[in-house]
Motif scaffolding. Structure first.
Motif, PDB file in Angstrom:
ATOM      1  N   TYR A  46     -10.848   7.479  -4.160  1.00 25.49           N
ATOM      2  CA  TYR A  46     -11.650   6.658  -3.254  1.00 25.49           C
ATOM      3  C   TYR A  46     -13.040   7.267  -3.073  1.00 25.49           C
ATOM      4  CZ  TYR A  46     -13.439   4.732   1.104  1.00 25.49           C
ATOM      5  OH  TYR A  46     -14.250   4.153   2.058  1.00 25.49           O
ATOM      6  N   GLN A  47     -13.114   8.597  -2.943  1.00 29.77           N
ATOM      7  CA  GLN A  47     -14.403   9.278  -2.840  1.00 29.77           C
ATOM      8  C   GLN A  47     -15.271   8.989  -4.061  1.00 29.77           C
ATOM      9  OE1 GLN A  47     -12.952  13.448  -1.461  1.00 29.77           O
ATOM     10  NE2 GLN A  47     -15.154  13.441  -1.175  1.00 29.77           N
ATOM     11  N   ASP A  64       1.046  11.942  -3.692  1.00 37.71           N
ATOM     12  CA  ASP A  64       0.163  12.800  -2.909  1.00 37.71           C
ATOM     13  C   ASP A  64      -1.029  11.966  -2.461  1.00 37.71           C
ATOM     14  OD1 ASP A  64      -1.318  14.738  -1.736  1.00 37.71           O
ATOM     15  OD2 ASP A  64      -1.442  16.062  -3.476  1.00 37.71           O
ATOM     16  N   LEU A  65      -1.251  11.891  -1.161  1.00 35.58           N
ATOM     17  CA  LEU A  65      -2.369  11.119  -0.619  1.00 35.58           C
ATOM     18  C   LEU A  65      -3.701  11.677  -1.083  1.00 35.58           C
ATOM     19  CD1 LEU A  65      -3.253   8.807   1.258  1.00 35.58           C
ATOM     20  CD2 LEU A  65      -3.192  10.441   3.164  1.00 35.58           C
ATOM     21  N   ILE A  72       0.836  -1.203   0.000  1.00 31.48           N
ATOM     22  CA  ILE A  72       0.000   0.000   0.000  1.00 31.48           C
ATOM     23  C   ILE A  72       0.870   1.252   0.000  1.00 31.48           C
ATOM     24  CG2 ILE A  72      -1.698   1.318   1.325  1.00 31.48           C
ATOM     25  CD1 ILE A  72      -2.834  -1.308   2.312  1.00 31.48           C
ATOM     26  N   GLU A  73       1.903   1.240   0.836  1.00 32.98           N
ATOM     27  CA  GLU A  73       2.801   2.397   0.913  1.00 32.98           C
ATOM     28  C   GLU A  73       3.474   2.654  -0.432  1.00 32.98           C
ATOM     29  OE1 GLU A  73       7.085   3.416   3.021  1.00 32.98           O
ATOM     30  OE2 GLU A  73       5.715   1.993   3.993  1.00 32.98           O
ATOM     31  N   THR A  74       3.875   1.579  -1.104  1.00 28.75           N
ATOM     32  CA  THR A  74       4.531   1.713  -2.406  1.00 28.75           C
ATOM     33  C   THR A  74       3.604   2.360  -3.421  1.00 28.75           C
ATOM     34  OG1 THR A  74       5.866  -0.256  -1.976  1.00 28.75           O
ATOM     35  CG2 THR A  74       5.687   0.469  -4.265  1.00 28.75           C
ATOM     36  N   PHE A  75       2.344   1.921  -3.456  1.00 27.28           N
ATOM     37  CA  PHE A  75       1.405   2.460  -4.433  1.00 27.28           C
ATOM     38  C   PHE A  75       0.990   3.886  -4.104  1.00 27.28           C
ATOM     39  CE2 PHE A  75       0.846  -1.958  -5.762  1.00 27.28           C
ATOM     40  CZ  PHE A  75       0.813  -1.792  -7.130  1.00 27.28           C
ATOM     41  N   PHE A 111      -4.687   5.538   7.339  1.00 29.60           N
ATOM     42  CA  PHE A 111      -4.332   6.894   6.907  1.00 29.60           C
ATOM     43  C   PHE A 111      -4.787   7.988   7.859  1.00 29.60           C
ATOM     44  CE2 PHE A 111      -4.952   4.410   2.922  1.00 29.60           C
ATOM     45  CZ  PHE A 111      -3.636   4.414   2.491  1.00 29.60           C
ATOM     46  N   GLY A 112      -5.538   7.628   8.898  1.00 27.90           N
ATOM     47  CA  GLY A 112      -6.038   8.635   9.818  1.00 27.90           C
ATOM     48  C   GLY A 112      -7.423   9.121   9.431  1.00 27.90           C
TER      49      GLY A 112
END
Length: 612
Positions: free
Chosen positions: A308-309, A300-301, A291-294, A338-339
């Motif tokens: 996702y939205q 940019d998150l 997940i971190e790699t992708f 991700f918080g």
């Protein structure tokens, strides 16, 4: 003597797993060694040959070593299993070696045996390098082979060669326009897991992954596929089905597995070294997260959250009975990863669904009590007292879809009356708020009866309003429909084209009318909007183009199904000159092809081979 000793590998005895086998093989008092000594003593021809070579100054040690290395190489090419090769080496080769060189000092024998073992590791490493792509694609079935390769790399220290080899293979076979984004990401996920095992320091993955991630940034659908895979649950079936691929058997989704078990990646954490040595096990660091790699691919998150939205909104708007359990489950997993702050808008979207469900129950109860439910309209017969099930959105927190029109239109009175009753009750409950309807987003399920044949269709209130006007008025032109629904001519033309391509209306005099039976639509020969359609655009749409036909056939056979936008984008990419179709023009062009099947519910285009 050599041929008799190494004649076959079918009678190998299992090696004991207590770690003392090598010592036993080096022990000249071992029963197996003693037996070989007896065999050699009986083989006088072999002894005489060795003595004769020594008498004339020939080094039979080099001759035997050459032969043994050749036998090891041949055996490894046939058997790629490291444990099996090691067993054969100890039981056959080392045993024979100790007997033949029994008179040599033990230090020399150990040195020569080490040479044989290194030969084994180098040969097996080269063979596994040649098959590295298949090993990665077959993960986790190839896990045992990966562990074998890891042991080989510890002895051969060919880590950098592996990195260079993978970069070269990726550039040649994976990172090109002919490979779908889905295939690239699926292979890259397996590559991450494979390199995490081969090189726990992350050095190899950092170098190989840099090339792949740079290429993935150039693909517009990378984010969408990644988010879809991350939120699709424990199986990859939903992801593959979304891209038109057939699934032979259920495949576990590594992204989802990592999402629900984030702590598994932290079990071997150590401070990351500045210049780690991949060959040293003491330098183990935290395994690289898929997940971190992708997420790093996007740099940019926010891009991830926006996509996702969009996917969450699409799922929620398509859900029946305000179902949100899957969305809430994924939301909690993502918040843990991700918080809460980046996913605040998604939280409100889920809240809107829950609130819509509660409000709908209250409003329905009030309308039934007041007996203000809509009576059946002459053009339509409702099956329930409350055929409407709206979703009330907090507009500021839902993503805007530019492909969905937001033009105000006047719906058929059957819809308008129901909307106004519902809106009045909502206003009484939530003063001073009012509902603003978007009839382009919702869907209506209806049974349409034509010529005694009934078809169930699902479409938006806007499109069904147009069809109901056709049923009432008999015949309509583009201008007539535009006046009835308060829309411009281009929008009216698009809606008419929608029903024409689905076989519900045909050309009649100066306008169009509902077909008397569905066979009439399939036998109609005149192209739609003849005379009304822009002359230049009409030529593009009607003129048969063999190149477009062939590319469309090839893509649909490869991908099984594509959306209109996906097909149009791929045609633009591969037909480098002369292709200028818009999505609407392509839809009109394909409507003339009997071998094209369009599903309006899913917006997918498929191929009917029986009509080609």
């Amino acid at each position: 003597f050599f041929s008799n000793h190494f004649g076959g590998d079918d009678h190998l005895k299992p090696i004991e797993e207590n770690g003392d086998n090598e010592n036993k093989m080096n022990d000249e008092n071992h029963p197996m060694i003693a037996e070989e000594v007896l065999n050699i003593q009986k083989n006088t021809q072999f002894k005489e040959t060795c003595q004769a070579m020594a008498d004339i100054g020939m080094n039979y040690t080099d001759t035997c070593m050459f032969f043994l290395i050749e036998k090891i190489t041949t055996f490894i090419q046939k058997h790629h299993n490291l444990s099996f090769v090691k067993e054969w080496l100890n039981e056959k080769v080392v045993c024979f070696f100790n007997v033949v060189f029994l008179s040599d000092p033990q230090s020399i024998r150990r040195k020569l045996i080490h040479t044989l073992e290194q030969t084994m590791y180098y040969e097996l490493t080269d063979i596994l390098f040649e098959n590295i792509v298949d090993i990665i694609v077959d993960y986790p079935e190839s896990l045992k082979t990966i562990i074998d390769l890891k042991e080989c790399l510890i002895h051969t220290k060919k880590n950098q060669e592996l990195v260079n080899h993978l970069i070269q293979l990726n550039s040649k076979r994976l990172l090109n326009a002919g490979v779908t984004t889905e295939s690239i990401l699926s292979t890259f996920m397996n590559m991450i897991r494979t390199l995490n095992i081969l090189d726990p320091t992350g050095v190899a993955l950092q170098k190989v992954g840099a090339v792949v991630t740079k290429y993935l940034r150039s693909r517009k659908d990378t984010v969408r596929y990644f988010v879809r895979a991350l939120t699709s649950g424990g199986s990859m079936s939903e992801v593959k089905n979304s891209s038109g691929e057939e699934e032979e058997e259920e495949e576990k989704n590594p992204l989802y597995e990592e999402l629900i078990n984030p702590d598994t990646e932290l079990t071997e954490w150590h401070p990351r070294l500045i210049h780690p040595d991949p060959t040293q096990s003491s330098n183990l660091v935290k395994r690289t997260s898929i997940i971190e790699t992708f997420v790093n691919v996007f740099q940019d998150l926010e891009l991830f959250v926006e996509e996702y939205q969009s996917i969450l909104a699409d799922k929620l708007l398509r859900s029946s009975n305000y179902e949100t359990s899957d969305g809430e489950h994924i939301q909690e997993l993502l918040k843990r990863r991700f918080g809460e702050s980046p996913l605040r808008a998604c939280e409100i979207m889920l809240y809107d669904m829950a609130m819509s469900k509660r409000l709908h129950a209250l409003i329905t109860q009030k309308l039934i009590q007041k007996e203000r439910i809509l009576s059946n309209h002459p053009a339509i017969e409702f099956e329930s007292d409350m055929p409407l099930q709206p979703i009330i959105l907090s507009k500021a927190y839902w993503p805007e879809d530019e492909s969905i029109p937001d033009d105000e239109v006047t719906l058929h009175p059957a819809f308008n009356q129901l909307f106004k009753e519902y809106e009045r009750e909502y206003h009484e409950l939530k003063k001073p708020r009012y509902l603003i309807w978007n009839p382009w987003i919702g869907s209506v399920v209806v049974d349409v009866e034509i010529g005694g044949e009934i078809k169930e269709i699902t479409d938006s209130p806007v499109h069904l309003s147009a069809l109901m006007y056709f049923a009432e008025k008999g015949s309509l032109s583009i201008e007539n429909l535009a006046d009835l629904m308060d829309m411009d001519d281009s929008t009216s033309k698009t809606i008419m084209n929608h029903w024409y391509t689905r076989g519900f209306i045909v050309k009649h005099d100066d306008g169009y009318q509902v077909v008397t039976n569905f066979d009439e639509a399939s036998s109609a020969s005149d192209p739609m909007f003849e005379g009304d359609y822009d002359e230049e655009q009409d030529d593009l749409a009607i003129t048969d183009n063999p190149l477009i036909n062939q590319f469309t056939l090839t893509m649909l056979r490869s991908f099984k199904r594509l959306t209109l936008e996906e097909l149009n984008n791929r045609l633009k990419k591969f037909i480098l000159s002369g292709y200028t179709f818009t999505a609407d023009q392509l839809q009109y062009y394909l409507a003339q092809k009997p071998w094209i099947v369009y599903d309006p519910e899913t917006s997918y285009i498929t191929l009917d081979e029986s009509k080609k």
